[in-house]
Scaffold this active site. Structure first.
Site, PDB file in Angstrom:
ATOM      1  N   SER A   1       9.985 -20.545 -27.701  1.00 26.70           N
ATOM      2  CA  SER A   1      10.022 -19.217 -28.153  1.00 26.70           C
ATOM      3  C   SER A   1       9.543 -18.255 -26.620  1.00 26.70           C
ATOM      4  CB  SER A   1       8.844 -19.098 -29.019  1.00 26.70           C
ATOM      5  OG  SER A   1       8.513 -17.734 -29.153  1.00 26.70           O
TER       6      SER A   1
ATOM      7  N   LYS B   1      11.996 -15.586 -29.964  1.00 26.39           N
ATOM      8  CA  LYS B   1      10.974 -14.968 -29.512  1.00 26.39           C
ATOM      9  C   LYS B   1       9.840 -14.626 -30.590  1.00 26.39           C
ATOM     10  CE  LYS B   1       8.515 -12.121 -26.507  1.00 26.39           C
ATOM     11  NZ  LYS B   1       7.640 -12.781 -25.867  1.00 26.39           N
TER      12      LYS B   1
ATOM     13  N   SER C   1       2.873 -11.916 -19.575  1.00 27.78           N
ATOM     14  CA  SER C   1       2.093 -11.135 -20.378  1.00 27.78           C
ATOM     15  C   SER C   1       3.120 -10.092 -21.065  1.00 27.78           C
ATOM     16  CB  SER C   1       1.089 -10.260 -19.794  1.00 27.78           C
ATOM     17  OG  SER C   1       0.207  -9.492 -20.744  1.00 27.78           O
ATOM     18  N   ILE C   2       3.901 -10.865 -22.043  1.00 27.95           N
ATOM     19  CA  ILE C   2       4.958  -9.882 -22.391  1.00 27.95           C
ATOM     20  C   ILE C   2       4.402  -8.928 -23.551  1.00 27.95           C
ATOM     21  CG2 ILE C   2       7.353  -9.941 -23.316  1.00 27.95           C
ATOM     22  CD1 ILE C   2       7.262 -11.436 -20.586  1.00 27.95           C
ATOM     23  N   GLY C   3       3.478  -9.519 -24.118  1.00 28.01           N
ATOM     24  CA  GLY C   3       2.930  -8.822 -25.166  1.00 28.01           C
ATOM     25  C   GLY C   3       3.744  -8.534 -26.852  1.00 28.01           C
TER      26      GLY C   3
ATOM     27  N   CYS D   1      -3.125 -15.442 -31.767  1.00 28.69           N
ATOM     28  CA  CYS D   1      -2.644 -14.151 -32.336  1.00 28.69           C
ATOM     29  C   CYS D   1      -2.724 -13.099 -31.140  1.00 28.69           C
ATOM     30  CB  CYS D   1      -3.668 -13.837 -33.544  1.00 28.69           C
ATOM     31  SG  CYS D   1      -4.499 -12.553 -33.251  1.00 28.69           S
TER      32      CYS D   1
HETATM   33  C1  LIG Z   1       8.024 -15.236 -20.731  1.00 29.75           C
HETATM   34  C2  LIG Z   1       7.571 -15.899 -21.433  1.00 29.75           C
HETATM   35  C3  LIG Z   1       7.452 -15.376 -23.182  1.00 29.75           C
HETATM   36  C4  LIG Z   1       6.926 -16.266 -24.134  1.00 29.75           C
HETATM   37  N1  LIG Z   1       6.899 -15.572 -25.378  1.00 29.75           N
HETATM   38  C5  LIG Z   1       6.417 -16.436 -26.288  1.00 29.75           C
HETATM   39  C6  LIG Z   1       6.519 -15.732 -27.591  1.00 29.75           C
HETATM   40  O1  LIG Z   1       6.622 -15.023 -28.061  1.00 29.75           O
HETATM   41  N2  LIG Z   1       5.563 -16.813 -28.714  1.00 29.75           N
HETATM   42  C7  LIG Z   1       5.413 -18.074 -28.293  1.00 29.75           C
HETATM   43  O2  LIG Z   1       4.800 -18.590 -29.169  1.00 29.75           O
HETATM   44  N3  LIG Z   1       5.280 -18.463 -27.100  1.00 29.75           N
HETATM   45  C8  LIG Z   1       5.871 -17.732 -26.133  1.00 29.75           C
HETATM   46  N4  LIG Z   1       5.809 -18.318 -24.963  1.00 29.75           N
HETATM   47  C9  LIG Z   1       5.196 -19.536 -24.669  1.00 29.75           C
HETATM   48  C10 LIG Z   1       6.304 -20.622 -24.602  1.00 29.75           C
HETATM   49  O3  LIG Z   1       7.018 -20.794 -25.753  1.00 29.75           O
HETATM   50  C11 LIG Z   1       5.764 -22.050 -24.258  1.00 29.75           C
HETATM   51  O4  LIG Z   1       5.121 -22.440 -25.291  1.00 29.75           O
HETATM   52  C12 LIG Z   1       5.076 -21.870 -22.831  1.00 29.75           C
HETATM   53  O5  LIG Z   1       5.740 -21.135 -22.005  1.00 29.75           O
HETATM   54  C13 LIG Z   1       4.722 -23.507 -22.438  1.00 29.75           C
HETATM   55  O6  LIG Z   1       6.070 -23.819 -22.105  1.00 29.75           O
HETATM   56  P1  LIG Z   1       6.865 -23.930 -20.524  1.00 29.75           P
HETATM   57  O7  LIG Z   1       5.486 -24.589 -19.600  1.00 29.75           O
HETATM   58  O8  LIG Z   1       7.908 -25.082 -20.716  1.00 29.75           O
HETATM   59  O9  LIG Z   1       7.209 -22.651 -20.391  1.00 29.75           O
HETATM   60  C14 LIG Z   1       6.355 -17.438 -23.758  1.00 29.75           C
HETATM   61  C15 LIG Z   1       6.525 -17.937 -22.546  1.00 29.75           C
HETATM   62  C16 LIG Z   1       7.046 -17.434 -21.395  1.00 29.75           C
HETATM   63  C17 LIG Z   1       7.274 -17.852 -20.139  1.00 29.75           C
END
Ligand SMILES: Cc1cc2nc3c(=O)[nH]c(=O)nc-3n(C[C@H](O)[C@H](O)[C@H](O)COP(=O)(O)O)c2cc1C
Ligand SMILES: Cc1cc2nc3c(=O)[nH]c(=O)nc-3n(C[C@H](O)[C@H](O)[C@H](O)COP(=O)(O)OP(=O)(O)OC[C@H]3O[C@@H](n4cnc5c(N)ncnc54)[C@H](O)[C@@H]3O)c2cc1C
Ligand SMILES: Cc1cc2nc3c(=O)[nH]c(=O)nc-3n(C[C@H](O)[C@H](O)[C@H](O)COP(=O)(O)OP(=O)(O)OC[C@H]3O[C@@H](n4cnc5c(N)ncnc54)[C@H](O)[C@@H]3O)c2cc1C
Ligand SMILES: Cc1cc2nc3c(=O)[nH]c(=O)nc-3n(C[C@H](O)[C@H](O)[C@H](O)COP(=O)(O)O)c2cc1C
Ligand code: FES
Ligand code: FES
Lengths: 251, 302, 302, 251
Positions: B23, B45, B70-72, B129
């Protein structure tokens, strides 16, 4: 279309102790690159730095891509240390090209390393338009690539340095203010934020300004590269830019 | 050797292969359809009920071995999503999983009702959350709230329900047990670790959203530990997520006990990563003469 | 500017500066006396009641942005320590803190009785107990066990009592509150994160001790988050630990709310790191015309 | 005494596609280095790779240190890519020097890249002892530094290659078995574990063997570098080695 290529460094030039130029052998990307676009570079095998670093496509001959960059943090420091025949991982072309422009007066206004995207812009734009370049920097040495620019056949090349070494003494915006920019000229600007704020005051033209933001991906996947819109919400620089209508932006 | 089998079954759902995009790291699925058509599933997302414009810039910060984001939760809201984004997604030859982030049990319920659609395979419940008031992310819902969210979600939908747990400051094993008890079909382990980046020059956080989530390669050894430990206490499938950069990483997650894995941050530096990882897995299985990827799942010899 | 004041008071104890060497990363204090005489305190490798030979090799594994160690608490036992190691340590112009790792409340009690000596300033209670049976480390004692250990420690000794908490899979805020409630003088945050490194070639863990602890730069953003969060819920001093490589990192820990900090893994790649960090802090304070390091503690503007 | 120095790469030699030699300008460390010791190297500014990599001091002239290494993983791969005038962070000298030896017969037995510590050993030992070197490798090209060794004035230089390109065909241990090693000769060995196991069978002499273990620090701080003792417990290679009495070790 977009490619991920392993680009050999075919030529490295040290333009000033802080500004470097690299030619990268990235045939697929070079072939489809257009003025205004950028590429994103990382060091193969290294995971720290992890993210790619975005750089304007300063020039291309259809097989090689040139970038021109200033050392700022550890990524560009490392990049300044590569040598010819090293390989870099290159993703591109990214972002939007500038629109096709024909039979217009085009004014390019650049401050410092903001000059990077303009060589490619000017090279293409002179073919069908009258092009002027305003180029300012702190010192004469930082007015890089002057010889190359002067061979492009532009209408005007106006220079300013803060220390007065070359051209007018002072900021480039001062020179812009004093010059007569035709009302219907299309203006591209590339430089720091204060330059844009000043430009907005001194000319009434529509200005396409090149912005910089920290980027996670450059490909629209991560939503990192936001720039605040005047009417609320955000633009995403890698998708909507890198050049934006200055009047849309609130920064 | 016979044909290679990469498919994985989770409950009633058959994934063509174990690779999902995490996501928030593959946008809204509008780019790179070639890649998305090859993965086992695409996860959106995070969606909220109302649209959210997200946090001010900077939204991403590089740290040693990873990134803090910290996309928010920038998103157009669930209703807009269903109307304007989902139709295009359904054209991809992959399963669609929607990540949802409610800030109350009620918001989760409404979201699930809106998204309980045939085009959607699964719902990933983001149980860390977003803390609207503070701007940053809250590290995790309390065990009690998690329980209420999963319980009421299960009542509403029969879809693949996969709570995404946040490790770091919470009792992960307890959360895992609770989710299983409330009828979750699988667990996603883990969300990015809560993180803070500050500057000794300004005495302020560096990110516009103040706190953020740590992701990318540095997470891997910790996530592998989490997977292996949670594997010991729950029996529903685990979906591993965090720090995968190449096919070796992905294989390690399967070996440690995950049934599916998600590629996240790596997509940012290489949008073709999911394809390369799948190719790598195939090559590995062929070389080792393993005909079915399922045969390596949970085969760690401790 | 007046003389720079680097001293920090924790309870009744005055540290000459906020820099300590982290347990297990500066051996038994037998090397680099020049460095150890300059730091605020030296923390020993973890001590147990009986001698332990530690885990088989490999004991350390490099990962992206950090290292995973699985030393297995190699130590000669508390009695040998008091007799043969402590005398030399007392010659150093620094405070001696002993890190102890019991595997039961009783072992902790006995250890504290043995070590309740005038030469020793403080006791750091390693509340991630070594899991002798499994070879690796357990991620943390349960909140209940933590409570019992700190409570009985507090009954036995008046020394600086600093439980060292393990984050990752536990409710860190609850553990912090419990330790404060039982009379701990300070909290060390955090121990290395539990971690697993495995090989897809062998299907086995790479480390001799199987599981290990993740440390070094990649921890920093997470630890900063932990410090800031725990700061909000407890009022005893926090000792920050994890991922400090230079003086900026150390300053960030102080700004986020730590009163002292520990330098760990960085000592392995640069045994002079504590001195360089202290020099860097002095330079920073001078440049900013801050006369007392205490003035930056907990001054984060969120 | 031990120093942390920023060492300029003054000379780089590619001995084979996989074996490199670097001379590092590390005056303080070089001055006090003795045969048998090692240094630990990392890349300044990079935090991944994080740990230092240990390398034998292959030679020193009192101002520069030479290392000779084979590419194995990503650390040595990166190291093979440094160029002259790059700087490396160097910690040393580490570990114990070999003891002073006078008027003895000394036999050095090396397999493959195990040769690294032996040039410095031989150079110093020939001054007061009769020194022989048994040197085996897979191919002729991997019998590196032969010219330099032959100029040292050793008693014997006995060579073996597995493919028969130079010297005897086969393993070096085979050549050792066939040769008459004097009973009271002091033997140093440096090579892979199987070579040590074989050596223990073919000669009865006391053998000081150079070991390799993953090291966290090289300075005795972390207790990572353990090697199992025959009589229980562990030795710590960086403190007790890197050369150990083979009979003490159980591996
Ligand atoms: C830019 C960015 C945006 C993310 N947005 C979300 C999100 O909207 N919802 C969510 O559950 N996780 C979000 N994540 C977390 C990722 O889905 C994932 O759980 C986390 O980055 C760990 O995996 P990775 O090390 O392969 O990136 C985001 C991560 C990144 C880097
Ligand atoms: C579309 C675009 C085109 C650019 N073209 C050029 C160019 O042609 N020449 C040139 O010299 N510079 C250019 N820049 C800026 C350049 O990308 C940054 O200077 C560079 O990324 C800094 O990296 P660093 O590792 O040296 O700095 P660090 O501060 O160590 O970087 C850390 C992180 O911050 C990001 N970052 C830091 N500063 C900037 C910045 N100003 N803009 C974007 N990201 C930043 C980096 O990408 C990285 O993720 C461009 C930026 C963008 C967005
Ligand atoms: C005292 C000593 C002296 C040495 N001298 C030499 C020499 O002169 N020439 C030479 O070619 N090699 C030498 N080695 C081995 C050399 O240190 C390793 O080949 C090198 O560290 C591998 O690093 P890497 O990043 O390429 O491999 P990776 O596998 O990527 O390394 C990852 C980690 O494992 C460690 N590691 C991996 N293999 C070894 C190994 N065999 N020994 C120790 N650590 C290892 C690395 O230090 C690092 O921490 C020596 C080792 C020791 C202990
Ligand atoms: C090699 C090594 C050995 C360690 N041994 C101990 C130990 O015996 N007891 C303990 O409480 N922590 C031990 N630790 C954890 C450190 O004290 C510290 O909490 C952790 O490494 C995080 O800090 P850092 O990132 O600065 O290293 C050890 C860490 C390392 C790297
Ligand atoms: S940089 Fe990722 S969306 Fe623009
Ligand atoms: S490598 Fe750290 S003690 Fe030997």
């Amino acid at each position: 279309m977009l490619y991920l290529e392993s680009g050999r460094v075919v030529e490295k030039k040290i333009l000033t102790p802080e500004i470097y130029s690299l030619y990268l052998d990235t045939t697929k990307i070079a072939k489809i690159s257009r003025p205004g676009q950028f590429i994103a570079i990382r060091f193969p095998f290294l995971y720290d730095p992890y993210l790619r670093r975005p750089f304007a496509i300063a020039d291309t001959d259809g097989t090689k891509i040139r970038i021109v960059f200033r050392v700022r943090g550890r990524g560009t420091l490392l990049l300044s240390q590569v040598v010819e025949d090293n390989f870099l991982s290159v993703l591109g072309p990214l972002g939007n090209p500038i629109p096709e422009i024909t039979n217009e007066e085009v004014v390019l206004i650049s401050g410092g390393i903001g000059i990077a995207p303009f060589f490619f812009l000017a090279k293409v734009l002179v073919q069908k338009n009258k092009v002027s370049l305003f180029f300012g920097a702190k010192t004469g040495a930082e007015l890089i690539m002057l010889n190359e620019f002067s061979r492009l056949g532009m209408e005007n090349l106006l220079l300013a340095t803060e220390n007065g070494e070359i051209g007018e003494t002072g900021k480039i915006t001062e020179l812009v203010r004093k010059s007569k920019i035709p009302e219907k000229a299309i203006v591209f600007a590339s430089g720091p934020m204060p330059m844009y704020q000043e430009l907005r005051k001194v000319i009434p033209n529509k200005i396409y300004a090149f912005f910089e933001k920290r980027m996670g991906c450059g490909t629209g996947l991560c939503l990192s590269c936001v720039i605040r819109k005047k009417d609320g919400g955000y633009l995403h620089l890698c998708r909507d830019g890198p050049a934006l209508d200055l009047d849309l932006v609130k920064e | 050797m016979d044909k290679l089998n990469l498919s994985i079954r989770i409950g009633n759902w058959e994934f063509s292969n174990p690779c999902l995009t995490a996501s928030g790291t593959y946008g809204w699925g509008e780019n790179f359809p070639v890649v998305l058509s090859k993965v086992g599933g695409f996860i959106t997302k995070g969606l909220t009920l109302s649209p959210r414009e997200g946090n001010p810039a900077p939204r991403i910060w590089e740290v040693h071995g990873g990134i803090v984001n910290s996309i928010g939760l920038e998103n157009p809201g669930a209703i807009y999503f269903v109307k304007n984004i989902l139709p295009a997604l359904t054209k991809l030859a992959t399963k669609i999983i929607v990540n949802i982030a409610g800030s109350s049990v009620e918001e989760f319920e409404t979201l699930i009702k809106i998204l309980d659609l045939p085009e959607i395979t699964g719902l990933e419940l983001n149980l860390s959350c977003p803390n609207v008031k503070e701007g940053g992310i809250a590290f995790s819902l309390s065990p009690k709230s998690c329980q209420r969210v999963v319980r009421s979600a299960r009542k509403i939908t029969k879809k693949l329900l996969m709570p995404k747990l946040a490790a770091g400051l919470t009792d992960l094993l307890e959360l895992g047990r609770i989710c299983e008890g409330e009828g979750a079909d699988a667990l996603t382990l883990i969300n990015s670790l809560p993180a803070l980046v500050i500057s000794a020059e300004t005495f302020k956080p560096c990110l516009g959203g103040k706190t953020g989530g740590l992701s990318a390669p540095c997470l891997k050894p910790f996530v592998l530990y989490c997977i292996q430990k949670v594997r010991e206490v729950v029996s529903i499938p685990i979906i591993g997520c965090g720090g995968i950069t190449n096919h070796y990483d992905a294989l390690e997650y399967l070996i440690a006990g995950a049934s599916l894995f998600q590629v996240g941050s790596q997509n940012l530096i290489n949008p073709f990563a999911p394809i390369e990882i799948l190719e790598g897995i195939k090559k590995y299985l062929k070389e080792k003469e393993i005909s079915d990827v399922k045969l390596i799942i949970n085969k760690l010899e401790l």
